[in-house]
Design a protein around this motif. Structure first.
Motif, PDB file in Angstrom:
ATOM      1  N   VAL A 333       0.589  -1.079   0.270  1.00  0.00           N
ATOM      2  CA  VAL A 333       0.271  -0.285  -0.045  1.00  0.00           C
ATOM      3  C   VAL A 333       0.853   1.410  -0.177  1.00  0.00           C
ATOM      4  O   VAL A 333       0.550   2.078  -0.661  1.00  0.00           O
ATOM      5  N   ALA A 334       1.915   1.426   1.187  1.00  0.00           N
ATOM      6  CA  ALA A 334       3.129   2.663   1.285  1.00  0.00           C
ATOM      7  C   ALA A 334       3.559   2.931  -0.335  1.00  0.00           C
ATOM      8  O   ALA A 334       3.681   3.837  -1.169  1.00  0.00           O
ATOM      9  N   SER A 335       3.478   1.586  -0.548  1.00  0.00           N
ATOM     10  CA  SER A 335       4.715   1.500  -2.821  1.00  0.00           C
ATOM     11  C   SER A 335       3.230   2.067  -3.758  1.00  0.00           C
ATOM     12  O   SER A 335       3.408   3.556  -4.029  1.00  0.00           O
ATOM     13  N   VAL A 336       2.079   1.804  -3.998  1.00  0.00           N
ATOM     14  CA  VAL A 336       1.422   2.391  -4.704  1.00  0.00           C
ATOM     15  C   VAL A 336       0.916   3.847  -4.843  1.00  0.00           C
ATOM     16  O   VAL A 336       1.008   4.251  -5.257  1.00  0.00           O
ATOM     17  N   ALA A 337       0.530   4.473  -3.140  1.00  0.00           N
ATOM     18  CA  ALA A 337       0.714   5.256  -2.478  1.00  0.00           C
ATOM     19  C   ALA A 337       1.784   6.126  -3.298  1.00  0.00           C
ATOM     20  O   ALA A 337       1.261   7.547  -3.206  1.00  0.00           O
ATOM     21  N   ALA A 338       3.236   5.417  -2.893  1.00  0.00           N
ATOM     22  CA  ALA A 338       4.136   6.454  -3.573  1.00  0.00           C
ATOM     23  C   ALA A 338       4.475   6.985  -4.781  1.00  0.00           C
ATOM     24  O   ALA A 338       4.510   7.962  -5.374  1.00  0.00           O
ATOM     25  N   ILE A 339       3.588   5.798  -5.510  1.00  0.00           N
ATOM     26  CA  ILE A 339       3.893   6.035  -6.939  1.00  0.00           C
ATOM     27  C   ILE A 339       2.675   7.015  -7.523  1.00  0.00           C
ATOM     28  O   ILE A 339       2.295   8.115  -7.888  1.00  0.00           O
ATOM     29  N   VAL A 340       0.964   6.863  -6.445  1.00  0.00           N
ATOM     30  CA  VAL A 340       0.324   7.628  -6.859  1.00  0.00           C
ATOM     31  C   VAL A 340       0.526   9.143  -6.995  1.00  0.00           C
ATOM     32  O   VAL A 340       0.216  10.215  -7.024  1.00  0.00           O
ATOM     33  N   GLY A 341       1.483   9.401  -5.714  1.00  0.00           N
ATOM     34  CA  GLY A 341       1.920  10.768  -5.037  1.00  0.00           C
ATOM     35  C   GLY A 341       3.075  11.171  -6.359  1.00  0.00           C
ATOM     36  O   GLY A 341       3.135  13.067  -6.623  1.00  0.00           O
ATOM     37  N   ILE A 342       4.146  10.791  -6.825  1.00  0.00           N
ATOM     38  CA  ILE A 342       4.598  10.281  -7.643  1.00  0.00           C
ATOM     39  C   ILE A 342       4.021  11.536  -9.353  1.00  0.00           C
ATOM     40  O   ILE A 342       4.466  12.588 -10.321  1.00  0.00           O
ATOM     41  N   LEU A 343       3.180  10.260  -8.950  1.00  0.00           N
ATOM     42  CA  LEU A 343       1.998  10.890 -10.511  1.00  0.00           C
ATOM     43  C   LEU A 343       0.973  12.331 -10.376  1.00  0.00           C
ATOM     44  O   LEU A 343       1.360  13.423 -10.953  1.00  0.00           O
ATOM     45  N   PHE A 344       1.034  12.584  -8.889  1.00  0.00           N
ATOM     46  CA  PHE A 344       0.012  14.168  -8.761  1.00  0.00           C
ATOM     47  C   PHE A 344       1.177  15.038  -8.417  1.00  0.00           C
ATOM     48  O   PHE A 344       0.920  16.344  -9.127  1.00  0.00           O
ATOM     49  N   GLU A 345       2.233  14.853  -8.396  1.00  0.00           N
ATOM     50  CA  GLU A 345       3.736  15.909  -8.565  1.00  0.00           C
ATOM     51  C   GLU A 345       3.452  16.566  -9.999  1.00  0.00           C
ATOM     52  O   GLU A 345       4.129  17.545  -9.681  1.00  0.00           O
ATOM     53  N   GLY A 346       3.981  15.318 -10.448  1.00  0.00           N
ATOM     54  CA  GLY A 346       3.762  15.857 -11.757  1.00  0.00           C
ATOM     55  C   GLY A 346       2.836  16.378 -12.581  1.00  0.00           C
ATOM     56  O   GLY A 346       2.892  17.816 -13.592  1.00  0.00           O
ATOM     57  N   VAL A 347       1.220  16.498 -12.153  1.00  0.00           N
ATOM     58  CA  VAL A 347       0.853  16.947 -12.264  1.00  0.00           C
ATOM     59  C   VAL A 347       0.909  18.466 -12.233  1.00  0.00           C
ATOM     60  O   VAL A 347       0.214  19.457 -12.494  1.00  0.00           O
ATOM     61  N   TYR A 348       0.603  18.238 -10.282  1.00  0.00           N
ATOM     62  CA  TYR A 348       1.524  19.922 -10.084  1.00  0.00           C
ATOM     63  C   TYR A 348       2.235  20.621 -10.865  1.00  0.00           C
ATOM     64  O   TYR A 348       2.133  21.272 -11.059  1.00  0.00           O
ATOM     65  N   LEU A 349       3.542  19.585 -11.011  1.00  0.00           N
ATOM     66  CA  LEU A 349       4.354  20.848 -11.788  1.00  0.00           C
ATOM     67  C   LEU A 349       4.345  21.219 -13.267  1.00  0.00           C
ATOM     68  O   LEU A 349       4.396  22.427 -13.170  1.00  0.00           O
ATOM     69  N   ILE A 350       3.291  20.362 -14.099  1.00  0.00           N
ATOM     70  CA  ILE A 350       2.584  20.627 -15.228  1.00  0.00           C
ATOM     71  C   ILE A 350       1.878  21.580 -14.992  1.00  0.00           C
ATOM     72  O   ILE A 350       1.821  23.406 -15.778  1.00  0.00           O
ATOM     73  N   PHE A 351       0.309  21.684 -13.724  1.00  0.00           N
ATOM     74  CA  PHE A 351      -0.255  23.265 -14.004  1.00  0.00           C
ATOM     75  C   PHE A 351      -0.110  23.993 -13.178  1.00  0.00           C
ATOM     76  O   PHE A 351       0.334  25.481 -13.897  1.00  0.00           O
ATOM     77  N   THR A 352       1.081  24.164 -12.155  1.00  0.00           N
ATOM     78  CA  THR A 352       1.561  25.233 -12.053  1.00  0.00           C
ATOM     79  C   THR A 352       2.437  25.992 -12.407  1.00  0.00           C
ATOM     80  O   THR A 352       2.197  27.321 -12.772  1.00  0.00           O
ATOM     81  N   GLY A 353       2.938  25.569 -13.481  1.00  0.00           N
ATOM     82  CA  GLY A 353       3.748  25.911 -14.573  1.00  0.00           C
ATOM     83  C   GLY A 353       3.032  26.496 -15.663  1.00  0.00           C
ATOM     84  O   GLY A 353       3.486  27.737 -16.364  1.00  0.00           O
ATOM     85  N   TYR A 354       1.792  26.314 -15.985  1.00  0.00           N
ATOM     86  CA  TYR A 354       1.486  27.150 -16.942  1.00  0.00           C
ATOM     87  C   TYR A 354       0.116  27.221 -16.634  1.00  0.00           C
ATOM     88  O   TYR A 354      -0.575  28.222 -17.381  1.00  0.00           O
TER      89      TYR A 354
END
Length: 458
Positions: A333-354
């Motif tokens: 569960v911790a590993s899946v959550a970590a991957i989900v978090g990294i995915l949304f870090e990418g979403v956050y990165l793109i969204f805040t940048g544009y």
């Protein structure tokens, strides 16, 4: 089960669940191809991107899978470099995952370019001043290296199986000893290559001087750290799953050790590096104690919370407690959550940048979507993006390609060495031979318990 020695390279027969899994992947790939064909016919107008949001789902996932690939290669190569045989059983699996992920990342560039013919520009007229040229080159080199590295790690077992994939290599004790030395040098190349791969990706963002959220010297180090988080998390998730559904043996005593390492990676990434990045920005923007702490601690979008809470707080909470860290399910569960978090870090990165445009005064900039008839207002002062069903289908189809590569790799390539020592008395690894690397029915070994508690503490 079909034998590889009988007819060269033969994929062993899949059981009912295995065939269903392959059928699902086939459907997703075909649907993705259909969506991409539609995009090629209609143009990038069918995506949610425009002149304001010129990067979207494809680039978000490109960054994610580059990180997954780089992290997986680093994690699987470090033990080889330091001559640790304890993690030999995970080395080839990590390289196979890295290969599948880099293929997905490379393919994601094609739909983002709009026309596949534009790829030739990287080869016929490359501009060395462009970070994209360096990124394209290192992705191509990295993918080829993964193929060669995986073959080096498994070719003696392939020869033992009589597989044509051994390409004439013989299985001898002297040959295995030479390959162990070559694996050291391959690992010495793999780790800086993986670091370079994701650093170049980070520098593409960090060199965008017009984007305040990206123009930051910490972007590349953060990319490397999230590669370690996502790569190790993917290795744990995949290892646990294939241990349950195939004859691959995931050494249970390694689970708490790798879980602890994952917890440390997550803490450094989400706690320290986020603080190092956001606190100076907050201080410079407000110069007030409450404004600084609220901007840093509270965040500003739901993507920030999905990243820091699900991808940070939850894994740390599960992995910091020794009794939980010994549970397979908790680490999973911790590993899946970590991957989900990294995915949304990418979403956050793109969204805040544009989201904040360089020209914020009216009328702003043109979105370039007026000819589609979908928008009446063709000018904007803030960015707005929502992925379309076409983008989602193309992306899911490409992810399915990576999953297919890993699935077939687990069947054809002897991922787990047959000469490693047993990891525990109750799980003798000598029963997992390279000639029969997976269960024919994809079922669970009766002696294994998915939720068993790992004895001992890391």
């Amino acid at each position: 089960m079909s034998s590889a020695s009988d007819a060269g390279v033969v994929v062993p027969r899949f059981g009912t669940r295995g065939k269903a899994w392959l059928a699902l992947l086939g459907v997703l790939i075909v649907a993705g191809l259909g969506a991409w064909a539609y995009q090629l016919q209609q143009g990038l107008a069918v995506t949610g991107m425009d002149n304001v949001f010129s990067w979207g789902l494809y680039i978000m996932l490109f960054v994610l899978f580059i990180g997954l690939s780089a992290g997986g290669l680093i994690i699987s190569s470090a033990p080889k470099f330091f001559h640790s045989k304890r993690y030999d059983s995970l080395a080839a699996l990590g390289v196979l995952l890295s290969l599948g992920c880099i293929v997905v990342a490379g393919l994601l560039i094609l739909p983002d370019l709009g026309s596949p013919s534009r790829v030739t520009g990287f080869l016929t007229s490359p501009d060395p001043r462009s970070p994209m040229v360096w990124d394209f080159g290192i992705v191509l080199l990295y993918g080829l290296f993964n193929v060669g590295y995986l073959w080096l790690l498994t070719r003696r077992d392939l020869a033992k199986m009589g597989s044509r994939l051994a390409f004439g290599v013989e299985d001898t004790p002297a040959g295995r000893e030479r390959d162990r030395k070559r694996a050291f040098w391959a690992a010495a190349i793999a780790m800086p290559l993986a670091v370079g791969l994701h650093s170049v990706t980070g520098w593409i963002f960090a060199t965008q001087i017009g984007r305040g959220d990206w123009f930051n010297p910490l972007v590349a180090p953060m990319f490397i750290m999230k590669a370690l988080v996502s790569g190790l998390a993917l290795l744990l998730v995949t290892g646990i799953l294939v241990d349950r559904f195939t004859r691959f043996r995931f050494p249970r005593e390694l689970v708490p050790e790798l879980g602890k390492l994952l917890g440390i990676f997550v803490a450094v990434h989400v706690v320290y590096l986020v603080a190092a990045e956001r606190l100076p920005h907050a201080w410079a923007a407000h110069f007030e104690f409450w404004s600084i702490t609220s901007a840093f601690l509270v965040g500003d979008t739901i993507h920030f919370w999905l990243w820091t809470l699900i991808g940070g707080v939850l894994p740390i909470a599960l992995l910091a407690v020794p009794s939980l860290r010994r549970r397979i399910k908790a680490v999973f569960v911790a590993s899946v959550a970590a991957i989900v978090g990294i995915l949304f870090e990418g979403v956050y990165l793109i969204f805040t940048g544009y989201h904040d445009l360089n020209i914020d005064a009216a009328p702003g900039v043109t979105t370039g979507t007026d000819y589609t008839g979908l928008e009446a207002d063709i000018w904007a002062t803030t960015g707005s993006y929502t992925p379309t069903i076409v983008e989602v289908m193309v992306a899911v189809g490409l992810v399915a390609v990576g999953a297919l590569i890993v699935t077939l790799g687990l069947r054809v390539v002897p991922i787990q060495p047959d000469d490693r020592t047993p990891v525990s008395a109750e799980r003798d690894d000598t029963t997992a031979t390279t000639a029969d690397p997976v269960a024919t029915d994809g079922g669970r070994r009766p002696e294994d318990e998915a939720d068993a508690e790992v004895t001992g503490d890391a």
